[in-house]
Design a protein around this motif. Structure first.
Motif, PDB file in Angstrom:
ATOM      1  N   PRO A 193       0.875  -1.267  -0.046  1.00 18.72           N
ATOM      2  CA  PRO A 193       0.244  -0.052   0.201  1.00 18.72           C
ATOM      3  C   PRO A 193       1.019   1.214   0.020  1.00 18.72           C
ATOM      4  O   PRO A 193       2.097   1.394   0.923  1.00 18.72           O
ATOM      5  CB  PRO A 193      -0.282  -0.221   1.163  1.00 18.72           C
ATOM      6  CG  PRO A 193      -0.775  -1.149   1.592  1.00 18.72           C
ATOM      7  CD  PRO A 193       0.612  -2.347   1.049  1.00 18.72           C
ATOM      8  N   ASP A 194       0.517   2.841  -0.501  1.00 18.69           N
ATOM      9  CA  ASP A 194       1.816   3.326  -0.416  1.00 18.69           C
ATOM     10  C   ASP A 194       0.934   3.948   0.634  1.00 18.69           C
ATOM     11  O   ASP A 194       2.389   5.205   0.892  1.00 18.69           O
ATOM     12  CB  ASP A 194       0.859   4.404  -1.908  1.00 18.69           C
ATOM     13  CG  ASP A 194       0.098   4.708  -1.578  1.00 18.69           C
ATOM     14  OD1 ASP A 194      -1.027   4.713  -0.626  1.00 18.69           O
ATOM     15  OD2 ASP A 194      -0.464   5.387  -3.257  1.00 18.69           O
ATOM     16  N   GLY A 195       0.296   4.490   1.410  1.00 24.11           N
ATOM     17  CA  GLY A 195       0.194   4.701   2.896  1.00 24.11           C
ATOM     18  C   GLY A 195      -0.151   6.058   2.502  1.00 24.11           C
ATOM     19  O   GLY A 195      -0.013   7.507   3.960  1.00 24.11           O
ATOM     20  N   LEU A 196      -0.134   6.621   1.154  1.00 26.81           N
ATOM     21  CA  LEU A 196      -0.454   8.440   1.090  1.00 26.81           C
ATOM     22  C   LEU A 196      -2.298   8.375   1.893  1.00 26.81           C
ATOM     23  O   LEU A 196      -2.567   8.352   1.539  1.00 26.81           O
ATOM     24  CB  LEU A 196      -0.708   8.875  -0.325  1.00 26.81           C
ATOM     25  CG  LEU A 196       0.769   7.845  -1.042  1.00 26.81           C
ATOM     26  CD1 LEU A 196       0.410   9.152  -2.257  1.00 26.81           C
ATOM     27  CD2 LEU A 196       1.933   8.897  -0.062  1.00 26.81           C
ATOM     28  N   PRO A 197      -1.727   9.984   2.306  1.00 24.48           N
ATOM     29  CA  PRO A 197      -2.201  10.758   2.866  1.00 24.48           C
ATOM     30  C   PRO A 197      -3.381  11.152   2.135  1.00 24.48           C
ATOM     31  O   PRO A 197      -3.276  11.698   1.280  1.00 24.48           O
ATOM     32  CB  PRO A 197      -2.482  11.513   4.241  1.00 24.48           C
ATOM     33  CG  PRO A 197      -0.864  11.659   3.531  1.00 24.48           C
ATOM     34  CD  PRO A 197      -0.412  10.387   2.819  1.00 24.48           C
ATOM     35  N   ASN A 198      -4.570  11.197   2.585  1.00 26.59           N
ATOM     36  CA  ASN A 198      -5.378  12.425   1.521  1.00 26.59           C
ATOM     37  C   ASN A 198      -6.047  13.635   2.492  1.00 26.59           C
ATOM     38  O   ASN A 198      -6.704  12.896   3.794  1.00 26.59           O
ATOM     39  CB  ASN A 198      -6.811  11.737   1.166  1.00 26.59           C
ATOM     40  CG  ASN A 198      -7.520  12.432   0.526  1.00 26.59           C
ATOM     41  OD1 ASN A 198      -7.477  13.296  -0.594  1.00 26.59           O
ATOM     42  ND2 ASN A 198      -8.419  11.584   0.173  1.00 26.59           N
ATOM     43  N   PRO A 199      -6.633  14.904   2.302  1.00 26.02           N
ATOM     44  CA  PRO A 199      -4.930  15.749   1.186  1.00 26.02           C
ATOM     45  C   PRO A 199      -3.799  15.109   0.856  1.00 26.02           C
ATOM     46  O   PRO A 199      -3.471  14.412   2.430  1.00 26.02           O
ATOM     47  CB  PRO A 199      -5.539  17.269   1.102  1.00 26.02           C
ATOM     48  CG  PRO A 199      -6.053  16.740   2.544  1.00 26.02           C
ATOM     49  CD  PRO A 199      -6.700  15.803   3.388  1.00 26.02           C
TER      50      PRO A 199
END
Length: 281
Positions: A193-199
């Motif tokens: 998983p890239d684990g990127l937060p949003n935003p």
């Protein structure tokens, strides 16, 4: 009469010589050159912290190739390109290329450590790979820092690091890479998983590695006695920006500026494990 004949002969000889010179001059002035590019940025002889120790000979003669601009201009036809260690003149890699007019050849060299051989690799190696699934990254990783990692088998704990809206650092584990191989040729892709937060935060996110003994589960410790970790890579800082989110990485040992708790001590010298990007798509 004799003088007249002699003068005539001289005039003919001069005319013939002038014509020959003009013809030779015309041939020599017509030269078509081709640019050939050799990228040595991923060689330890080029990137080692102490200097640039790689040079190039073209057909046996030193060339004007500069490792920083990568370009050498040559005439069309078959040519022999020899790369050598500038410290002792020893040839470390060579390639015979039939240079074609109107082309722009590019070749990439790879040498992870000073002790490793220099090899030619395909810069388009990942072109045929399918993209990472949405919300994931696809990573291939090789460990060339075995001198700092005393494990027979190595696992990596992978986390993502970023700063939230209140400028608090967030480090979140996203997965693991099991049984890391010791060469790029043996490594396989892992999907995480890239684990990127949003935003997305203003400051780019980075991936962090921690190093674990596969057999015992014990972590690699730093000089300060805590778990050693390194800031591995930040996809948003790569130019051009990866589209398929596929990365081939390799880890090497790198001497640091001096003593500090986060580093690894070996003998009387302090090191870090640096993660380099070989390919990013």
């Amino acid at each position: 009469m004799k003088a007249s004949i002699r003068n005539t002969i001289i005039i003919c000889l001069l005319s013939t010589g002038l014509h020959s010179c003009q013809k030779a001059e015309y041939i020599n002035s017509f030269s078509e050159f081709v640019d050939v590019y050799f990228d040595a940025d991923k060689t330890a002889l080029r990137d080692n912290g102490a200097g640039v120790f790689i040079g190039l000979r073209y057909n046996g003669y030193p060339s004007e190739w500069d490792a920083s601009n990568k370009k050498i201009r040559v005439v069309p036809g078959e040519g022999k390109f020899e790369f050598y260690d500038t410290r002792d003149g020893k040839v470390v890699a060579e390639k015979v290329i039939d240079v074609k007019p109107g082309t722009k050849e590019t070749f990439t060299l790879f040498q992870p450590t000073m002790d490793a051989p220099v090899a030619f690799i395909d810069p388009k190696e990942q072109d045929a790979e399918t993209p990472a699934p949405a919300g994931h990254i696809k990573v291939k990783l090789a460990n060339y820092a075995q001198d700092l990692i005393p494990f027979e088998r190595l696992d990596l704990k992978v986390s993502i690091s970023y700063y939230d809206a209140d400028w608090n650092e967030v480090v979140k584990e996203i997965g693991a890479i099991k049984d890391v191989k010791n060469s790029v040729d043996k490594a396989e892709y892992h999907i995480l998983p890239d684990g990127l937060p949003n935003p997305l935060p203003e400051i780019p996110c980075s991936y962090v590695f921690e190093f674990v003994d596969s057999d015992t589960g014990q972590p690699l410790l730093n000089h300060g006695g805590t778990n050693y970790s390194n800031m591995a890579f930040s996809p948003s800082g790569i130019d051009p920006l990866p589209v398929k989110n596929i990365f081939t990485l390799y880890m090497i040992s790198r001497e640091t500026w001096g003593e500090a708790p986060p580093f690894i001590k070996k003998g009387d010298t302090f090191y870090e494990i640096a993660t380099n990007i070989l390919f990013a798509d």
